[in-house]
Write a protein that holds these residues in place. Sequence first.
Motif, mmCIF file in Angstrom:
data_model
loop_
_atom_site.group_PDB
_atom_site.id
_atom_site.type_symbol
_atom_site.label_atom_id
_atom_site.label_comp_id
_atom_site.label_asym_id
_atom_site.label_seq_id
_atom_site.Cartn_x
_atom_site.Cartn_y
_atom_site.Cartn_z
ATOM 1 N N THR A 781 0.854 -1.189 0.000
ATOM 2 C CA THR A 781 0.000 0.000 0.000
ATOM 3 C C THR A 781 0.888 1.236 0.000
ATOM 4 O OG1 THR A 781 -0.073 0.110 2.405
ATOM 5 C CG2 THR A 781 -1.727 -1.267 1.320
ATOM 6 N N GLU A 782 0.271 2.370 -0.308
ATOM 7 C CA GLU A 782 1.001 3.641 -0.329
ATOM 8 C C GLU A 782 1.570 3.944 1.040
ATOM 9 O OE1 GLU A 782 2.612 6.938 -2.164
ATOM 10 O OE2 GLU A 782 1.445 5.340 -3.120
ATOM 11 N N ASP A 783 0.778 3.667 2.084
ATOM 12 C CA ASP A 783 1.242 3.976 3.442
ATOM 13 C C ASP A 783 2.464 3.139 3.821
ATOM 14 O OD1 ASP A 783 -0.738 5.808 3.704
ATOM 15 O OD2 ASP A 783 -2.138 4.441 4.732
ATOM 16 N N GLU A 784 2.480 1.863 3.433
ATOM 17 C CA GLU A 784 3.610 0.993 3.779
ATOM 18 C C GLU A 784 4.900 1.465 3.106
ATOM 19 O OE1 GLU A 784 1.506 -3.359 4.486
ATOM 20 O OE2 GLU A 784 1.835 -2.642 2.441
ATOM 21 N N VAL A 785 4.763 1.876 1.842
ATOM 22 C CA VAL A 785 5.944 2.347 1.116
ATOM 23 C C VAL A 785 6.416 3.669 1.688
ATOM 24 C CG1 VAL A 785 6.793 3.124 -1.108
ATOM 25 C CG2 VAL A 785 5.334 1.100 -0.979
ATOM 26 N N THR A 786 5.430 4.549 2.022
ATOM 27 C CA THR A 786 5.803 5.864 2.553
ATOM 28 C C THR A 786 6.538 5.733 3.875
ATOM 29 O OG1 THR A 786 3.910 6.879 1.452
ATOM 30 C CG2 THR A 786 4.888 8.077 3.292
ATOM 31 N N THR A 787 6.088 4.808 4.705
ATOM 32 C CA THR A 787 6.737 4.615 6.011
ATOM 33 C C THR A 787 8.199 4.234 5.837
ATOM 34 O OG1 THR A 787 4.639 3.930 7.004
ATOM 35 C CG2 THR A 787 6.664 3.294 8.145
ATOM 36 N N VAL A 788 8.449 3.256 4.957
ATOM 37 C CA VAL A 788 9.833 2.814 4.735
ATOM 38 C C VAL A 788 10.644 3.913 4.046
ATOM 39 C CG1 VAL A 788 11.265 1.103 3.569
ATOM 40 C CG2 VAL A 788 9.107 0.413 4.591
ATOM 41 N N HIS A 789 10.013 4.615 3.104
ATOM 42 C CA HIS A 789 10.728 5.639 2.341
ATOM 43 C C HIS A 789 11.176 6.779 3.246
ATOM 44 C CE1 HIS A 789 11.996 7.463 -1.386
ATOM 45 N NE2 HIS A 789 11.319 8.587 -1.101
ATOM 46 N N GLU A 790 10.266 7.208 4.166
ATOM 47 C CA GLU A 790 10.631 8.280 5.082
ATOM 48 C C GLU A 790 11.735 7.833 6.039
ATOM 49 O OE1 GLU A 790 7.041 9.463 6.957
ATOM 50 O OE2 GLU A 790 6.354 10.645 5.211
ATOM 51 N N LYS A 791 11.712 6.555 6.392
ATOM 52 C CA LYS A 791 12.779 6.014 7.241
ATOM 53 C C LYS A 791 14.129 6.127 6.522
ATOM 54 C CE LYS A 791 14.367 1.643 9.221
ATOM 55 N NZ LYS A 791 14.125 0.195 9.338
ATOM 56 N N VAL A 792 14.094 5.882 5.231
ATOM 57 C CA VAL A 792 15.333 5.993 4.439
ATOM 58 C C VAL A 792 15.827 7.425 4.425
ATOM 59 C CG1 VAL A 792 16.289 5.812 2.117
ATOM 60 C CG2 VAL A 792 14.811 3.986 2.990
ATOM 61 N N LEU A 793 14.903 8.379 4.193
ATOM 62 C CA LEU A 793 15.300 9.790 4.108
ATOM 63 C C LEU A 793 15.836 10.293 5.435
ATOM 64 C CD1 LEU A 793 12.384 11.183 1.907
ATOM 65 C CD2 LEU A 793 14.697 10.606 1.183
ATOM 66 N N GLU A 794 15.155 9.917 6.516
ATOM 67 C CA GLU A 794 15.598 10.364 7.831
ATOM 68 C C GLU A 794 16.981 9.789 8.171
ATOM 69 O OE1 GLU A 794 12.542 9.250 10.504
ATOM 70 O OE2 GLU A 794 11.075 10.716 9.734
ATOM 71 N N GLY A 795 17.159 8.517 7.852
ATOM 72 C CA GLY A 795 18.451 7.884 8.136
ATOM 73 C C GLY A 795 19.576 8.517 7.339
ATOM 74 N N LEU A 796 19.295 8.899 6.088
ATOM 75 C CA LEU A 796 20.321 9.537 5.266
ATOM 76 C C LEU A 796 20.703 10.905 5.808
ATOM 77 C CD1 LEU A 796 19.055 8.598 1.664
ATOM 78 C CD2 LEU A 796 21.078 7.695 2.810
ATOM 79 N N LYS A 797 19.678 11.622 6.296
ATOM 80 C CA LYS A 797 19.960 12.959 6.850
ATOM 81 C C LYS A 797 20.785 12.840 8.121
ATOM 82 C CE LYS A 797 17.675 17.213 8.277
ATOM 83 N NZ LYS A 797 16.368 17.925 8.435
ATOM 84 N N GLU A 798 20.441 11.841 8.938
ATOM 85 C CA GLU A 798 21.125 11.682 10.217
ATOM 86 C C GLU A 798 22.563 11.191 10.031
ATOM 87 O OE1 GLU A 798 20.789 8.802 14.154
ATOM 88 O OE2 GLU A 798 19.009 9.153 12.907
ATOM 89 N N LYS A 799 22.784 10.244 9.121
ATOM 90 C CA LYS A 799 24.103 9.631 8.984
ATOM 91 C C LYS A 799 25.019 10.381 8.019
ATOM 92 C CE LYS A 799 22.386 4.975 10.012
ATOM 93 N NZ LYS A 799 23.109 4.812 11.271
ATOM 94 N N LEU A 800 24.444 10.959 6.942
ATOM 95 C CA LEU A 800 25.281 11.585 5.923
ATOM 96 C C LEU A 800 24.987 13.063 5.723
ATOM 97 C CD1 LEU A 800 25.136 8.762 3.197
ATOM 98 C CD2 LEU A 800 26.947 9.152 4.867
ATOM 99 N N GLY A 801 24.018 13.571 6.442
ATOM 100 C CA GLY A 801 23.652 14.977 6.260
ATOM 101 C C GLY A 801 22.989 15.244 4.933
ATOM 102 N N ALA A 802 22.346 14.230 4.349
ATOM 103 C CA ALA A 802 21.716 14.365 3.037
ATOM 104 C C ALA A 802 20.322 14.963 3.176
ATOM 105 C CB ALA A 802 21.626 13.000 2.362
ATOM 106 N N THR A 803 20.002 15.908 2.290
ATOM 107 C CA THR A 803 18.670 16.529 2.257
ATOM 108 C C THR A 803 18.098 16.405 0.865
ATOM 109 O OG1 THR A 803 19.615 18.707 1.741
ATOM 110 C CG2 THR A 803 19.294 18.160 4.072
ATOM 111 N N LEU A 804 16.740 16.421 0.822
ATOM 112 C CA LEU A 804 16.095 16.365 -0.481
ATOM 113 C C LEU A 804 16.324 17.667 -1.233
ATOM 114 C CD1 LEU A 804 12.676 14.621 0.255
ATOM 115 C CD2 LEU A 804 14.561 13.747 -1.124
ATOM 116 N N ARG A 805 16.609 17.521 -2.497
ATOM 117 C CA ARG A 805 16.818 18.719 -3.326
ATOM 118 C C ARG A 805 15.463 19.314 -3.675
ATOM 119 N NH1 ARG A 805 19.519 18.520 -9.338
ATOM 120 N NH2 ARG A 805 19.251 20.742 -9.879
ATOM 121 N N SER A 806 15.328 20.628 -3.389
ATOM 122 C CA SER A 806 14.046 21.299 -3.630
ATOM 123 C C SER A 806 13.882 21.674 -5.092
ATOM 124 C CB SER A 806 13.964 22.557 -2.763
ATOM 125 O OG SER A 806 15.037 23.406 -3.037
#
Length: 806
Positions: A781-806
Motif C-alpha cells: 500500500t502507499e502507506d507501507e511504502v511511505t513509512t519505509v521511504h521516510e525512514k530511508v530519508l531520515e536515516g540519510l539525513k542523520e548519517k550523511l547529512g543528506a537533504t532532499l533537493r528542492s
Amino acid sequence: MLVSYKWLKDYIELDDLTPHEVAEKLTRSGVEVDIVHVMNKGLKNIVVGKVLACEKHPEADKLNLCQVDIGEEETVQIVCGAANVGADQYVVVAKVGARLPGGMKIKRAKLRGQVSEGMICSLQELGFEGKVVAKEFAEGIFNFPTEVTPGSDALALLGLDDAVLELDLTANRADCLSLVGTAYEVAAILGRDVKLPEVNLSEASEKGSDYVSVNVEANEDNPYYGATMIKDVTIAPSPLWLQTRLMASGIRPINNVVDITNYVLLEYGQPLHAFDYDRFGSKEVLVRLANNGEKMVTLDDVERTLSDEYLVITNGSEPVALAGVMGGADSEVQDDTKNILLEAAYFKGSTVRKASRDLGLRSDASARFEKGVDPNRVKKAGERAAAMIAELAGGQVLSGVVAYDELDRSEKKINISLDKINGLLGTDIDTDTVMSIFSKLKFEATVAGNNFTISVPTRRQDIVIAADIIEEVARLYGYDNIPTTLPNTATTPGGLTVVQAKKRKLKRFLENSGLHEAITYSLTTAEKEAFFTESVSHRVKVALPMSEDRSTLRTTLIPHLLEVLSHNKNRSMPNVRVYEMGSVFHTDEESASKQPDEKTLLSGALMGVWHEHSWQAEKKVVDFFVAKGIVEGIFAELNVQGELRFVQGEPKGFHPGRTAIVELDGFQVGIVGQLHPVVAKEWSLPETYVFEIDLRYVLSEPSKEVRYDTIPRYPAMERDIALVVDEKVKSEDVERQIVALGSPLLKNVELFDLYQGEHLEEGKKSLAFSLRYQDPEKTLTEDEVTTVHEKVLEGLKEKLGATLRS
C-alpha cells in the motif's frame, strides 16, 4: 648436416632410389631429413666454353668482347664485364635460351652497340651461395682449372646435377655427422652393404719420430694424440671434384691441404688439423690445460684469453691451437707451406664444449667432439687424410704415426631378452627378425634361447643401455608396423581442475566482450616497469639475457600490453582491445638465491573506439566505465562470493582522477583506470585504459550459492529521490545506507544522475537515485511504502547529512 647424394653413393648402392625416396626412408626410421636441396635450380643450356680471344669493348672501359668456342660450328661473341676474364680460359657459358636460378632467361642482346650471344657465368649466378665460393672466384667469373671439352655439360662438372639432404639430427645421433655414418644408417634401412673408403698410404723410409715428439699432460681430456709428418707438399687449389663436394656440404674451399682435412671431417666425422711444421716453433707437441690468463690468436685473427679449464696444443711452451675448437693463426697452412704436421686426436667432449661455449667459438670440429667421435676411426681418418695429401699435394708421408695412446676402443656389450623387446614395444617379433635387424645395423650379436648379447660398434656412441637396443629394433622394424594398443593399467578420464575451468571461463567472457588474447614475453627491463612500480631493485635477473630489453623477469603484464597497443597503432590500427593471462615473478634481496614467487595476473588494455554504429552515426570511445564494466563482468562471471568494491586511488603510472583500486572483502586484488598521460606518451598512445587483477585471490574465492526466486506476482512501487550531499561523500556510501535502511522491502537502487553547479551551494552535489519497493507476498500500500521511504530519508539525513533537493 648436409649430405651430398652423389657423394653418399660412393659408399652404398643407391642407383635404384631417388634422393627424395632415401630422404623419406631416413625420416621414417628416425633420422629426420628437413629438406632435399636440388642443386640444379632450374638451370638449362649451361655448357663449357673456351675463350679464344678477349678484347676491350670499344665503347665501354669496363666491358670485354669475348670470342667463345661453345662446341658449335661457329664461335659466339659474348660481352662480359668481369675483371678476371681472359683468353684461353675454360668458362661456364649460359647460351641463348638458357635458364638461370629464379627463372632468368638468357636472350641475344646488344650492349653498347655490340651483340652478346650468351653469358659467361660466376658461381653465384649458377646458384652457389657466396659464403661457399672460393675466395679467388668470390668476385668475377669462374674458370675451370684444367682443360675441358667446349660444349660439354658444365652442370655435371660443377656438381650441380646433385641433390643435398639436410639432416636435422638430434644430439644423440653423432654417428650421422659423417658420410660414412649416414651410409651405415641408409644401409641398415635398405639391408645393403657399406663400401668404406680405400686408403692407399705409401710411407717413406724416413721416420716421423725424427721430426716430432708427442707428450700429453691432460690424459683424461686427451687419451689419444697422433701426429703424422708429411714433407714437401705443394699448396694449390684442390681438384674441382673435391671443391664441389665441399661446396655442396656448405664449406668454402681454401687450398688442397685444408680442403682434405675438411673432406675427411665430412667423410669420417673425425676432425683433423694441419699445422705448418716450419712455423710450429719446435719439435715437441705438448697437450696440456691452459694457464689462467694465457693468450693466443686463433685462425679468425682474434686474440683469445684462456682459462685453466681449456685444453690447448702447444709447441712445448706457447699454445698453437685450442684443442678440438680452432687452430692458431701463427701455425696455419699458407701458400708457401712445405712441411705438414697432421693432427688426428681424440678430445673429451665436455672439455671442448666448455671452451667453445665460453669463447663463443662454434666450429664443425667442436660440434663433433662435443657429441662424441668414434675412437676406432681417429687413426684411420689420419691415414686417409695423409694418403690424400700425398696424392693431391705431392707430399711425402714419413713412416710411423707419432702418438700418445691410452684410448679405450672396446665395444660395449649389452644383454637383452626377446620378451623384454616385445613387452616394451607391444609386438610379437620373433628371434630371426631381431637377429636380421642386428645384421642390418652391422651389430655383432649372439643368441642363446631368447636372450641376445650385442656388441655395439664404437661408431654408435648413443647406444649405452638395453632401452637403446629396443629403440633400434623399433626403428628398423618400422614404427608403422608397431600395433596400436591402449595402456593395460587402470585409467581415469581426464578433465579440467577447478582453476583451469575458471580460467577458460574468463577467457570466453573476455573474448565474447570483444577483447583479443595476447601472449607476450616473460622477460622485460626494470626501466619499463619503473613507470608502474615504486622499486626496481628487487627483481629476478636473467644470467645470460638474449638482449638488454629482455634481462629481467616481469612483475606486471601492463608494459607488455602497452607494447602490443603501440605496435598496432604504428600500423594504423587505432582501435585495439587486448588481454593477457600470464605469470609474473617477485623476489627480494635477502632471498635472491631462492626460487621467485610466481603468481598469475589477468590484465587488459583498451584504446580507441569501443562501439560504433555507422548507420546511426553513433560512436562510443573507450572510457573508465567501459574498463570498470569489464572488471565487474569478470567477477560476475565467476560469481565471486566476496564483496566487490572500487575505491578511488592514485597508483603510480595511472591518472589520479580516473583510477580505482579493486577490492574484494576489503583486500586489494587489482586496479583499473586510465593510463597517466605522461606514461601514455612514452608508448606514443592516445587515451588508454588498463586493468590488472591478481587471480590468486579471485580464483580461490568461493562462488556464491546460486538461488532462484519466483517471478514476482505483485507489482512494485518506484520512488525517485534527489539528495544534496557534501561533494566529498561517495555515491557508494549513500547507496549502502539506502539499502541498509530500506530492507527488506527495498529491492533495487540505481544512481541515474549527478549534478553540480547553478542553484547548489558551493561544495555540494546532487545525487539522484531510483528506488524500487516490492513485497513478494502481497501488494504494497502507499502507506507501507511511505513509512519505509521516510525512514530511508531520515536515516540519510542523520548519517550523511543528506537533504532532499528542492
